[in-house]
Design a protein around this motif. Sequence first.
Motif, PDB file in Angstrom:
ATOM      1  N   TYR A 196       0.832  -1.201   0.000  1.00 26.59           N
ATOM      2  CA  TYR A 196       0.000   0.000   0.000  1.00 26.59           C
ATOM      3  C   TYR A 196       0.867   1.251   0.000  1.00 26.59           C
ATOM      4  O   TYR A 196       0.631   2.206  -0.742  1.00 26.59           O
ATOM      5  N   CYS A 197       1.901   1.270   0.838  1.00 28.38           N
ATOM      6  CA  CYS A 197       2.815   2.420   0.888  1.00 28.38           C
ATOM      7  C   CYS A 197       3.461   2.653  -0.471  1.00 28.38           C
ATOM      8  O   CYS A 197       3.507   3.774  -0.975  1.00 28.38           O
ATOM      9  N   LEU A 198       3.965   1.578  -1.058  1.00 30.31           N
ATOM     10  CA  LEU A 198       4.650   1.702  -2.347  1.00 30.31           C
ATOM     11  C   LEU A 198       3.700   2.189  -3.433  1.00 30.31           C
ATOM     12  O   LEU A 198       4.064   3.015  -4.273  1.00 30.31           O
ATOM     13  N   THR A 199       2.466   1.668  -3.419  1.00 26.86           N
ATOM     14  CA  THR A 199       1.488   2.082  -4.434  1.00 26.86           C
ATOM     15  C   THR A 199       1.116   3.548  -4.278  1.00 26.86           C
ATOM     16  O   THR A 199       0.998   4.288  -5.259  1.00 26.86           O
ATOM     17  N   LEU A 200       0.944   3.988  -3.040  1.00 28.17           N
ATOM     18  CA  LEU A 200       0.586   5.383  -2.796  1.00 28.17           C
ATOM     19  C   LEU A 200       1.677   6.314  -3.301  1.00 28.17           C
ATOM     20  O   LEU A 200       1.404   7.299  -3.998  1.00 28.17           O
ATOM     21  N   ILE A 201       2.922   5.991  -2.980  1.00 29.66           N
ATOM     22  CA  ILE A 201       4.035   6.822  -3.433  1.00 29.66           C
ATOM     23  C   ILE A 201       4.145   6.788  -4.946  1.00 29.66           C
ATOM     24  O   ILE A 201       4.339   7.816  -5.607  1.00 29.66           O
ATOM     25  N   SER A 202       4.018   5.590  -5.519  1.00 29.59           N
ATOM     26  CA  SER A 202       4.150   5.434  -6.969  1.00 29.59           C
ATOM     27  C   SER A 202       3.069   6.208  -7.715  1.00 29.59           C
ATOM     28  O   SER A 202       3.339   6.885  -8.713  1.00 29.59           O
ATOM     29  N   SER A 203       1.834   6.139  -7.219  1.00 30.49           N
ATOM     30  CA  SER A 203       0.726   6.848  -7.880  1.00 30.49           C
ATOM     31  C   SER A 203       0.938   8.358  -7.840  1.00 30.49           C
ATOM     32  O   SER A 203       0.720   9.060  -8.824  1.00 30.49           O
ATOM     33  N   PHE A 204       1.374   8.863  -6.680  1.00 32.86           N
ATOM     34  CA  PHE A 204       1.597  10.290  -6.545  1.00 32.86           C
ATOM     35  C   PHE A 204       2.738  10.739  -7.456  1.00 32.86           C
ATOM     36  O   PHE A 204       2.653  11.763  -8.134  1.00 32.86           O
ATOM     37  N   TRP A 205       3.821   9.947  -7.492  1.00 31.62           N
ATOM     38  CA  TRP A 205       4.957  10.280  -8.346  1.00 31.62           C
ATOM     39  C   TRP A 205       4.554  10.306  -9.817  1.00 31.62           C
ATOM     40  O   TRP A 205       4.917  11.210 -10.573  1.00 31.62           O
ATOM     41  N   ALA A 206       3.780   9.304 -10.248  1.00 33.83           N
ATOM     42  CA  ALA A 206       3.343   9.247 -11.642  1.00 33.83           C
ATOM     43  C   ALA A 206       2.462  10.434 -11.989  1.00 33.83           C
ATOM     44  O   ALA A 206       2.590  11.038 -13.055  1.00 33.83           O
ATOM     45  N   ALA A 207       1.571  10.814 -11.064  1.00 32.50           N
ATOM     46  CA  ALA A 207       0.681  11.950 -11.326  1.00 32.50           C
ATOM     47  C   ALA A 207       1.463  13.237 -11.460  1.00 32.50           C
ATOM     48  O   ALA A 207       1.164  14.089 -12.300  1.00 32.50           O
ATOM     49  N   VAL A 208       2.494  13.404 -10.635  1.00 33.47           N
ATOM     50  CA  VAL A 208       3.328  14.597 -10.717  1.00 33.47           C
ATOM     51  C   VAL A 208       3.963  14.705 -12.088  1.00 33.47           C
ATOM     52  O   VAL A 208       3.951  15.759 -12.738  1.00 33.47           O
ATOM     53  N   GLN A 229     -11.727   9.121 -14.452  1.00 33.17           N
ATOM     54  CA  GLN A 229     -10.334   8.777 -14.699  1.00 33.17           C
ATOM     55  C   GLN A 229      -9.598   8.536 -13.391  1.00 33.17           C
ATOM     56  O   GLN A 229      -8.781   7.607 -13.273  1.00 33.17           O
ATOM     57  N   LEU A 230      -9.848   9.392 -12.401  1.00 30.22           N
ATOM     58  CA  LEU A 230      -9.204   9.226 -11.100  1.00 30.22           C
ATOM     59  C   LEU A 230      -9.593   7.892 -10.469  1.00 30.22           C
ATOM     60  O   LEU A 230      -8.750   7.180  -9.904  1.00 30.22           O
ATOM     61  N   ILE A 231     -10.877   7.541 -10.562  1.00 35.01           N
ATOM     62  CA  ILE A 231     -11.346   6.285  -9.980  1.00 35.01           C
ATOM     63  C   ILE A 231     -10.747   5.094 -10.716  1.00 35.01           C
ATOM     64  O   ILE A 231     -10.288   4.120 -10.098  1.00 35.01           O
ATOM     65  N   ALA A 232     -10.718   5.170 -12.055  1.00 36.13           N
ATOM     66  CA  ALA A 232     -10.165   4.066 -12.836  1.00 36.13           C
ATOM     67  C   ALA A 232      -8.690   3.846 -12.520  1.00 36.13           C
ATOM     68  O   ALA A 232      -8.232   2.701 -12.367  1.00 36.13           O
ATOM     69  N   THR A 233      -7.933   4.942 -12.394  1.00 29.38           N
ATOM     70  CA  THR A 233      -6.511   4.823 -12.060  1.00 29.38           C
ATOM     71  C   THR A 233      -6.325   4.211 -10.681  1.00 29.38           C
ATOM     72  O   THR A 233      -5.459   3.357 -10.468  1.00 29.38           O
ATOM     73  N   LEU A 234      -7.154   4.631  -9.735  1.00 29.48           N
ATOM     74  CA  LEU A 234      -7.076   4.093  -8.386  1.00 29.48           C
ATOM     75  C   LEU A 234      -7.342   2.588  -8.384  1.00 29.48           C
ATOM     76  O   LEU A 234      -6.594   1.811  -7.771  1.00 29.48           O
ATOM     77  N   LEU A 235      -8.387   2.165  -9.083  1.00 32.41           N
ATOM     78  CA  LEU A 235      -8.748   0.752  -9.087  1.00 32.41           C
ATOM     79  C   LEU A 235      -7.724  -0.093  -9.828  1.00 32.41           C
ATOM     80  O   LEU A 235      -7.548  -1.284  -9.525  1.00 32.41           O
ATOM     81  N   ASP A 236      -7.038   0.515 -10.783  1.00 31.63           N
ATOM     82  CA  ASP A 236      -5.996  -0.212 -11.525  1.00 31.63           C
ATOM     83  C   ASP A 236      -4.723  -0.401 -10.716  1.00 31.63           C
ATOM     84  O   ASP A 236      -3.976  -1.358 -10.941  1.00 31.63           O
ATOM     85  N   THR A 237      -4.454   0.507  -9.798  1.00 27.85           N
ATOM     86  CA  THR A 237      -3.172   0.493  -9.095  1.00 27.85           C
ATOM     87  C   THR A 237      -3.277   0.082  -7.633  1.00 27.85           C
ATOM     88  O   THR A 237      -2.255  -0.221  -7.011  1.00 27.85           O
ATOM     89  N   TYR A 238      -4.477   0.041  -7.068  1.00 25.14           N
ATOM     90  CA  TYR A 238      -4.614  -0.247  -5.645  1.00 25.14           C
ATOM     91  C   TYR A 238      -4.231  -1.704  -5.364  1.00 25.14           C
ATOM     92  O   TYR A 238      -4.609  -2.611  -6.121  1.00 25.14           O
ATOM     93  N   PRO A 239      -3.514  -1.962  -4.272  1.00 28.79           N
ATOM     94  CA  PRO A 239      -3.064  -3.335  -3.963  1.00 28.79           C
ATOM     95  C   PRO A 239      -4.159  -4.180  -3.300  1.00 28.79           C
ATOM     96  O   PRO A 239      -4.097  -4.493  -2.108  1.00 28.79           O
ATOM     97  N   PHE A 240      -5.182  -4.554  -4.097  1.00 34.24           N
ATOM     98  CA  PHE A 240      -6.245  -5.384  -3.552  1.00 34.24           C
ATOM     99  C   PHE A 240      -5.697  -6.753  -3.142  1.00 34.24           C
ATOM    100  O   PHE A 240      -4.759  -7.274  -3.754  1.00 34.24           O
ATOM    101  N   THR A 241      -6.278  -7.318  -2.108  1.00 29.51           N
ATOM    102  CA  THR A 241      -5.919  -8.666  -1.689  1.00 29.51           C
ATOM    103  C   THR A 241      -7.096  -9.594  -1.911  1.00 29.51           C
ATOM    104  O   THR A 241      -8.263  -9.181  -1.847  1.00 29.51           O
ATOM    105  N   ALA A 242      -6.776 -10.864  -2.192  1.00 27.31           N
ATOM    106  CA  ALA A 242      -7.797 -11.888  -2.391  1.00 27.31           C
ATOM    107  C   ALA A 242      -8.847 -11.417  -3.402  1.00 27.31           C
ATOM    108  O   ALA A 242      -8.509 -11.023  -4.516  1.00 27.31           O
ATOM    109  N   SER A 243     -10.122 -11.407  -2.981  1.00 24.83           N
ATOM    110  CA  SER A 243     -11.206 -11.075  -3.910  1.00 24.83           C
ATOM    111  C   SER A 243     -11.719  -9.653  -3.732  1.00 24.83           C
ATOM    112  O   SER A 243     -12.809  -9.331  -4.198  1.00 24.83           O
TER     113      SER A 243
END
Length: 370
Positions: A196-208, A229-243
């Motif tokens: 989660y930490c890595l994804t949050l940093i990565s998403s912010f860096w990419a947006a910048v 677009q914001l929602i789609a990007t979030l759902l594509d990059t969020y570290p979901f677990t299991a189902s």
Amino acid sequence: MSDTMQAPFSILFVDDDEMSRNHFARAIREDYHVRIARGADEAMAVLSEYAAEIAVLVTDFRMPERRGDDLLRQVAQEHPQIVRILVTAYADKDMLLQTVNTGDVFRILEKPLRVETVREVLRQATARYAERETRQQRLLAMDETLAFLAHELNTPLATISLFARAVETDVAEQYDPERQRAIGQAATSMQNNAQYCLTLISSFWAAVHQNGGQPFASGAGTRKVKATQLIATLLDTYPFTASQGDWIQVDVQGDFVVHSMPNCVALVLSSLLSNALRALDGATAPSLRFEVVDAPEPEIRIRDNGPGIAPEIKARLLQDPVTTYAGSGGHGMGMIFCNRIMQSLGGRLGIESTLGAGTTITMSFPRFRS
């Protein structure tokens, strides 16, 4: 500009001559609200009460007791956001150079004042004031975002630290199969939090970088980002677990452009999604729905069918550091920062929740007219 369409700020005019004050007020009152003062001390008294609405200070140079340049220096120190203009009938080059070089003045007007010149200079001055206010709001939003980001990283990292310490202790002891399962669950939690930490940093860096290195810019040169677009990007990059990903639906009833600082909005969305997923953990038939509407006002709603929030907790969530997850590292600051970010954008955050029936978080955005 009519009286009903005046700019939302005032001009403070300072002159010991009553005729000059009346002439100035008559010349610009159709365009601006005017406040007047007869000297430097009276001007400071006016500012002590109305500084929040005053955009421009126009002051005469020669006045009894205190000169205009002295007033400008004090205002520059105590109210630096106010644009300052000096009026003079004296060709004192040394004084003028000193005032300009020290940055205490935006423009110098010579007497007698010409109406068209005054109006043009005030137009430039109010534009400068608006630019400063915009920059200040961006800096405020940046501060809020950095604080928000620090919180979002601190909580999972603290959890990682606690679990790591527990694993280290357990490994050194004799343990049974049940303890082994507990260690395995702790390891999984560590991995999820780290991801989660890595994804949050990565998403912010990419947006910048997608915004050309200017994450908080606005205006014609900014890439327009829609809510979907914001929602789609979030759902594509969020570290979901299991189902977890299967729990989510997106219902678009009307899309809209997120005009102000979409990176901040993305961080809020990420935090709210994390909260909702945590609330749904263990639910029999978990469901989480994003709704996007553009009328009657632009909104993003996040609905879950989790256990809901107790009324006494819900009433304090947006203003006090309360949490239902204290045992797992929650600090109760996430919703406060989310709310502050939405407020800094001119919007707001709303919470509706019923115990046993779920929670809906609404992100309301200001309506921008084209």
